[in-house]
Structure formats: structure tokens, C-alpha cells
Write an enzyme that holds these catalytic residues in place. Structure first.
Site, PDB file in Angstrom:
ATOM      1  N   ASP A  51       0.893  -1.243   0.148  1.00 40.63           N
ATOM      2  CA  ASP A  51       0.142   0.053  -0.033  1.00 40.63           C
ATOM      3  C   ASP A  51       1.026   1.203   0.019  1.00 40.63           C
ATOM      4  O   ASP A  51       0.362   2.377  -0.032  1.00 40.63           O
ATOM      5  CB  ASP A  51      -1.049   0.004   1.102  1.00 40.63           C
ATOM      6  CG  ASP A  51      -0.345  -0.022   2.610  1.00 40.63           C
ATOM      7  OD1 ASP A  51       0.855  -0.406   2.559  1.00 40.63           O
ATOM      8  OD2 ASP A  51      -1.037  -0.091   3.568  1.00 40.63           O
ATOM      9  N   SER A  52       2.235   1.110  -0.063  1.00 42.80           N
ATOM     10  CA  SER A  52       3.134   2.261  -0.182  1.00 42.80           C
ATOM     11  C   SER A  52       2.774   2.684  -1.645  1.00 42.80           C
ATOM     12  O   SER A  52       3.544   3.837  -1.974  1.00 42.80           O
ATOM     13  CB  SER A  52       4.593   1.511  -0.432  1.00 42.80           C
ATOM     14  OG  SER A  52       4.776   0.511  -0.677  1.00 42.80           O
ATOM     15  N   ASP A  90      -1.086  -6.206  -0.219  1.00 39.66           N
ATOM     16  CA  ASP A  90      -1.531  -5.140   1.022  1.00 39.66           C
ATOM     17  C   ASP A  90      -2.988  -4.877   1.052  1.00 39.66           C
ATOM     18  O   ASP A  90      -3.674  -4.770  -0.043  1.00 39.66           O
ATOM     19  CB  ASP A  90      -1.078  -4.203   1.198  1.00 39.66           C
ATOM     20  CG  ASP A  90       0.404  -3.994   1.926  1.00 39.66           C
ATOM     21  OD1 ASP A  90       0.369  -4.870   2.826  1.00 39.66           O
ATOM     22  OD2 ASP A  90       1.181  -3.246   1.957  1.00 39.66           O
ATOM     23  N   LYS A 120      -1.486  -9.140   2.629  1.00 39.41           N
ATOM     24  CA  LYS A 120      -0.656  -8.982   3.953  1.00 39.41           C
ATOM     25  C   LYS A 120      -1.534  -7.672   4.732  1.00 39.41           C
ATOM     26  O   LYS A 120      -2.168  -6.865   4.132  1.00 39.41           O
ATOM     27  CB  LYS A 120       0.574  -8.336   3.543  1.00 39.41           C
ATOM     28  CG  LYS A 120       1.207  -7.798   4.801  1.00 39.41           C
ATOM     29  CD  LYS A 120       2.734  -7.361   4.617  1.00 39.41           C
ATOM     30  CE  LYS A 120       3.058  -6.037   3.782  1.00 39.41           C
ATOM     31  NZ  LYS A 120       2.597  -4.976   4.608  1.00 39.41           N
ATOM     32  N   GLU A 122      -1.796  -5.407   8.582  1.00 42.63           N
ATOM     33  CA  GLU A 122      -1.008  -4.841   9.638  1.00 42.63           C
ATOM     34  C   GLU A 122      -1.704  -5.028  11.131  1.00 42.63           C
ATOM     35  O   GLU A 122      -2.827  -5.077  11.156  1.00 42.63           O
ATOM     36  CB  GLU A 122      -0.547  -3.267   9.355  1.00 42.63           C
ATOM     37  CG  GLU A 122       0.191  -3.010   8.253  1.00 42.63           C
ATOM     38  CD  GLU A 122       0.169  -1.510   8.211  1.00 42.63           C
ATOM     39  OE1 GLU A 122      -0.174  -0.824   8.922  1.00 42.63           O
ATOM     40  OE2 GLU A 122       0.970  -1.035   7.020  1.00 42.63           O
ATOM     41  N   GLU A 189       8.774  -4.327  10.851  1.00 37.02           N
ATOM     42  CA  GLU A 189       9.554  -2.963  10.234  1.00 37.02           C
ATOM     43  C   GLU A 189       9.976  -2.039  11.244  1.00 37.02           C
ATOM     44  O   GLU A 189       9.330  -1.758  12.354  1.00 37.02           O
ATOM     45  CB  GLU A 189       8.204  -2.188   9.359  1.00 37.02           C
ATOM     46  CG  GLU A 189       8.508  -0.787   8.877  1.00 37.02           C
ATOM     47  CD  GLU A 189       7.726  -0.275   7.865  1.00 37.02           C
ATOM     48  OE1 GLU A 189       6.633  -0.959   7.428  1.00 37.02           O
ATOM     49  OE2 GLU A 189       7.760   1.013   7.475  1.00 37.02           O
TER      50      GLU A 189
HETATM   51  O1  KIV Z   1       3.550  -1.274   1.649  1.00 31.30           O
HETATM   52  C1  KIV Z   1       4.903  -1.394   1.699  1.00 31.30           C
HETATM   53  O2  KIV Z   1       5.490  -1.098   1.041  1.00 31.30           O
HETATM   54  C2  KIV Z   1       5.037  -2.287   2.734  1.00 31.30           C
HETATM   55  C3  KIV Z   1       6.684  -2.604   3.094  1.00 31.30           C
HETATM   56  C4  KIV Z   1       7.256  -1.347   3.514  1.00 31.30           C
HETATM   57  C5  KIV Z   1       6.893  -3.879   3.740  1.00 31.30           C
HETATM   58  O3  KIV Z   1       4.146  -2.870   3.681  1.00 31.30           O
END
Ligand code: KIV
Length: 271
Positions: A51-52, A90, A120, A122, A189
Site C-alpha cells: 500500500d506504499s 496489502d 498482507k 498490519e 518494520e
Molecule cells: O507497503 C509497503 O511497501 C510495505 C513494506 C514497507 C513492507 O508494507
């Protein structure tokens, strides 16, 4: 370096095998077909449609605004470029926190509409029921502990997490809870490397670090950071392998000059 085995196709079982063999796992983000294909051809083990994308692709300050539809769009493009890597997507903010049924619906949409291999999310004990529900439906889940960017407004800063004993203890028990719930791996992280080493020793599933030192089972970075496309973000853990920002700017300046000076296109570049 350990004797590396070559795995023609990476699955969640491959990652476990790699941990048990002491082989490090490599993981990078990708958000589109072109980069996914390049890094898959380079034999990256895991591709995270992170989600980055909210930051590096959409230009938002945080990861919070990106939607489930947008994540599915990125994931679909990535999956088309991948032959070997395990593709993890994510679950975006708001798509799993409210209740396990909603979490499962979101995870099913990702799997069905993108063709990715895992999701994934959080958090620790507070999201365990959602994790269990998703895994029960046959969808592999990767956890994410330590600095969890979707909670940035709770933390207030992007600084190192779990430096204090109370938070370190909580992280240890969250890692165990994620493992017991059936997560096939977890991202750690921005936590002290000593703590990451301890959690990794106690864990029977792979733990993949970003800013968590070198005593974990693998490493993950944001591709745009590694390539030096982004310049504003300079955490200590980041190693830039290229300065593509400069390279791209130079190439574009040269193109502009050539256009302005009637140097492009030349005789060989015309029909
Ligand atoms: O969204 C992302 O890029 C991440 C990584 C930093 C692990 O969750």
C-alpha cells in the site's frame, strides 16, 4: 553466503523451507507490470504489491487513502508480469479492521480479481479474528508488526518502534499470536535489531525485516527507494543501489534539447 537452492516457483512452503535451510528471503515491492517483470526475471523471491503505492505512485502523504479497488488494479498488473515470485498484496486501510467478515470479503476480492497468491495486513492481536477468518477460507496471510504505517496517526511519527520493554513484549506476543493464527510469514518494520533477532529465533515461520537488522529471515525494501527514484525519504535502513532520479532527469533533459534543436528525430528515425 549459504548454498543457495534455486526454486523455479516460490510458494509459502518455499519460504518456510528457505528459513529452515538458513537461506535469506529477498522481497521487494512492485505496483505495475513492467517493474514486476524486471524484478521477477532477476529472481526476487517475493513481490509485495504494497500500500506504499499510495505514497510512491499516487503521491499521498500516507498509506491511508489508497482503496481496495486501487490495490486490485496494481495487483492485477503485477501478476501479469510474474512467473516465479510469490505475489503478496496489502489489504488497504479500512478494508479489514472493522470485522472479520469484511476482512474476508476484501481478501477474496484481491485473490479473485488479481490472481495474487497471498494478502498482507498490519497489526497483532487486535486483528487476529480477521486473520483466522481469511486463513480458514484458504487464503495465505502475511502479518506486519513494528512500525505499521496505517497507524501513523496513532504513533505520531515514523520513528523506530518497540524500543521500550512494554512495546517489545507486546511485539513478541503479537508475533506468536500471528504464528499461532497461521500466518505464513510476518514483516517486522523499523524495530531494534536485537529484538528482531530474538523474535526470529522464537518464530517457526519466516520473519522479513525492513529496518530490523540482519538477523531476520529476509529483507524487504520499496523498489522505488532502492532504485533512487524517490529522494525525499532517507531512513538509515535504506540502501540505494541506483540514482535513477538523476538518470531519468538527465535522459529527459537530453530529449528536450534534441527536440528543441531539431536533432530528434534524425533521418534514420523517420519513415
Ligand atoms: O507497503 C509497503 O511497501 C510495505 C513494506 C514497507 C513492507 O508494507
Amino acid at each position: 553466503m549459504k548454498n543457495e537452492n534455486f526454486y523455479p516457483k516460490v510458494t509459502t512452503n518455499t519460504l518456510l523451507e528457505m528459513k529452515n535451510n538458513g537461506e535469506k528471503i529477498s522481497m521487494l515491492t512492485a505496483y505495475d507490470f513492467t517493474f514486476a517483470k524486471i524484478i521477477d526475471d532477476a529472481n526476487i523471491d517475493v513481490i509485495l504489491v504494497g500500500d506504499s503505492a499510495s505514497n510512491v505512485i499516487a503521491g499521498n502523504e500516507t498509506t491511508l487513502p489508497i482503496t481496495l479497488d486501487e490495490m486490485i488494479y496494481h495487483a492485477k498488473s503485477v501478476v501479469k508480469g510474474v512467473n516465479r515470485a510469490l505475489v503478496v498484496v496489502d489489504l488497504p486501510f479500512g478494508s479489514y479492521q472493522s470485522d472479520p467478515k469484511k476482512a474476508l470479503r476484501s481478501a477474496i476480492r484481491i485473490m479473485k480479481e488479481s490472481g495474487a497468491h497471498a494478502v498482507k495486513l498490519e497489526g497483532g492481536q487486535e486483528v487476529i479474528q480477521s486473520i483466522e477468518r481469511i486463513i480458514k477460507a484458504g487464503i495465505p496471510v502475511m502479518g506486519h508488526l513494528g512500525l505499521t504505517p496505517q497507524s501513523i496517526y496513532k504513533f505520531g511519527t515514523y520513528s523506530v518502534r518497540a524500543k521500550e520493554e512494554k512495546e517489545a513484549k507486546q511485539l513478541l506476543s503479537d508475533a506468536k499470536a500471528l504464528e499461532d493464527a497461521g500466518c505464513f510469514a510476518t514483516v517486522l518494520e523499523k524495530i531494534p535489531s536485537k529484538l528482531a533477532k530474538k523474535v526470529t529465533k522464537l518464530s517457526s515461520v519466516p520473519l522479513i525485516g525492513i529496518g530490523a537488522g540482519n538477523q531476520v529471515d529476509g529483507q524487504v525494501l520499496v523498489l522505488h527507494d532502492l532504485l533512487g527514484l524517490t529522494h525525499e525519504f532517507n531512513p538509515r535502513f535504506l540502501r540505494r543501489y541506483l540514482d535513477l532520479n538523476k538518470t531519468v532527469k538527465n535522459a529527459v533533459s537530453n530529449y528536450i534539447n534534441d527536440v528543441k534543436n531539431l536533432d530528434f528525430p534524425n533521418e534514420n528515425e523517420m519513415y
